[in-house]
Structures are given as structure tokens and as C-alpha cells.
Design a protein around this motif. Structure first.
Motif, short mmCIF file in Angstrom:
data_model
loop_
_atom_site.label_atom_id
_atom_site.label_comp_id
_atom_site.label_asym_id
_atom_site.label_seq_id
_atom_site.Cartn_x
_atom_site.Cartn_y
_atom_site.Cartn_z
N ILE A 113 -2.92 -14.02 0.14
CA ILE A 113 -4.36 -14.21 -0.03
C ILE A 113 -5.06 -13.34 1.00
CG2 ILE A 113 -6.30 -15.81 0.00
CD1 ILE A 113 -4.37 -18.07 -0.69
N TRP A 114 -5.81 -12.36 0.53
CA TRP A 114 -6.54 -11.44 1.41
C TRP A 114 -7.91 -12.04 1.71
CZ3 TRP A 114 -5.99 -6.04 -1.34
CH2 TRP A 114 -4.64 -5.74 -1.50
N HIS A 115 -8.28 -12.02 2.99
CA HIS A 115 -9.61 -12.54 3.35
C HIS A 115 -10.17 -11.76 4.54
CE1 HIS A 115 -8.65 -14.87 7.06
NE2 HIS A 115 -7.44 -14.84 6.55
N SER A 116 -11.41 -12.02 4.85
CA SER A 116 -12.11 -11.38 5.98
C SER A 116 -12.08 -9.86 5.90
CB SER A 116 -11.53 -11.85 7.31
OG SER A 116 -11.66 -13.24 7.46
N GLY A 117 -12.14 -9.35 4.69
CA GLY A 117 -12.20 -7.90 4.49
C GLY A 117 -10.85 -7.20 4.48
N PHE A 118 -9.75 -7.95 4.55
CA PHE A 118 -8.43 -7.32 4.55
C PHE A 118 -8.16 -6.65 3.21
CE2 PHE A 118 -3.90 -7.29 3.54
CZ PHE A 118 -3.39 -6.64 4.64
N VAL A 119 -7.64 -5.44 3.27
CA VAL A 119 -7.13 -4.72 2.10
C VAL A 119 -5.83 -4.06 2.54
CG1 VAL A 119 -7.54 -2.83 0.47
CG2 VAL A 119 -9.44 -4.28 1.20
N TYR A 120 -4.76 -4.31 1.81
CA TYR A 120 -3.47 -3.73 2.20
C TYR A 120 -3.40 -2.28 1.79
CZ TYR A 120 1.37 -2.62 2.80
OH TYR A 120 2.54 -2.00 3.20
N ASN A 121 -3.08 -1.44 2.76
CA ASN A 121 -2.84 -0.02 2.54
C ASN A 121 -1.60 0.32 3.37
OD1 ASN A 121 -2.81 2.72 2.31
ND2 ASN A 121 -4.93 3.03 2.95
N ALA A 122 -0.51 0.71 2.72
CA ALA A 122 0.77 0.94 3.41
C ALA A 122 0.64 1.93 4.56
CB ALA A 122 1.82 1.41 2.41
N GLU A 123 -0.22 2.93 4.42
CA GLU A 123 -0.36 3.93 5.47
C GLU A 123 -0.93 3.34 6.76
OE1 GLU A 123 -1.85 4.68 2.24
OE2 GLU A 123 0.17 5.38 1.74
#
Length: 167
Positions: A113-123
Motif C-alpha cells: 500500500i503506497w501512501h504519503s506520495g510514495f511511488v516505487y521506481n527501481a532506479e
């Protein structure tokens, strides 16, 4: 023998169908989070899980004197699902990364669950173990799209739906 026809267009569940609910083992859900980022959200998720009869676990339930590292690993091994609350700095936590690896090792269903503006980017996370990267890239994530009570509620409703609960 689980459904009976009442009329031409109407059906009803039998008591035999309802008995299945009593025999089902409750789903056990481990909640992984970074305290400095997600404590309040973790407590909210736990409360909502309990409200609908699901068993959630937070590290706050570790008993005084218990080896917390071994206790966490043991619980992850025994549980069915792993809810991973991801905020902007969650993946900087070695403890959270270890919990994710144990969840992978013990083949739990991992629900990010992504929250507080988190966005997964592998780099952005070059030092993550490859198995953790794979999970974060391939598992569908629930996202808190709006930092509001409604945004968090919508994410929790989506999580509950995943466990077959329609709040």
C-alpha cells in the motif's frame, strides 16, 4: 446442497453453506511498516481489520522480554498475508527490507500500500535485494491517491475487499 431454490427467480443459501463460514480459518495478516513514516496508518489498518474479524499483527504486540527479531520472523512464517505500508522512506529501513524478504521466503501474499506520495521506481532504490525489487515491480499496489481521510479510507476498503470483506 448449499443453495436452495425458493421460487423461479429466487435462491437462498442453506444452513450447510453458512456452516462453511464457521469452519474457515481466519486469515492472519502481518502489517509491515516503518514507525517514523506509517505508525498512525498501521494502527488504522489494524483497527479496521479487527473491526471486520480479521487477525492483524503489528510489532507492538511483541511481549516484553521476547526476542523481537525472532518473534517477527516466526509470525511472518505463520501468517498468510503481508501488508506492506510504503511511505517515502520506508525502504530505507533494514528491518522492513528483512521483513519483506521473509515474506517472500515463506511465500506470503504481499499486498503493498503506497501512501504519503510514495511511488516505487527501481532506479531510486539500487541497493534493494533483487527479490524485493521483483515483488515491488510485479505486485499490484493499493494506492492512497489523496492524503485525506477519504483517500486512506478508500485504500483500506480496497484492502478489505481483497480479503472478501465488503464494508
Amino acid at each position: 446442497g448449499y443453495i436452495q431454490q425458493i421460487s423461479e427467480y429466487s435462491y437462498s443459501l442453506t444452513s450447510k453453506a453458512y456452516d462453511l463460514l464457521n469452519r474457515a480459518e481466519p486469515i492472519q495478516i502481518f502489517i509491515s511498516y516503518r514507525r517514523s513514516v506509517s505508525s498512525a496508518f498501521a494502527l488504522l489498518v489494524l483497527a479496521r481489520l479487527k473491526l471486520v474479524g480479521l487477525e492483524g499483527f503489528l510489532d507492538l504486540a511483541i511481549q516484553p522480554g521476547e526476542n523481537w527479531h525472532a518473534g517477527i520472523r516466526e509470525r511472518i512464517q505463520q501468517y498468510d498475508s503481508f501488508v506492506l505500508l510504503l511511505g517515502p522512506t520506508t525502504l530505507k529501513s533494514d528491518i522492513v527490507k528483512q521483513e519483506i524478504q521473509w515474506a517472500i521466503e515463506f511465500e506470503l501474499d504481499i499486498l503493498p500500500i503506497w501512501h504519503s506520495g510514495f511511488v516505487y521506481n527501481a532506479e531510486d532504490w539500487p541497493d534493494l535485494p533483487s527479490d524485493v525489487k521483483r515483488v515491488l515491480q510485479s505486485n499490484h499496489s493499493i494506492r492512497v491517491l489523496d492524503e485525506s481521510a477519504l483517500g486512506y479510507n478508500n485504500a483500506i476498503v480496497e484492502l478489505l475487499n481483497r480479503f472478501g470483506v465488503m464494508p
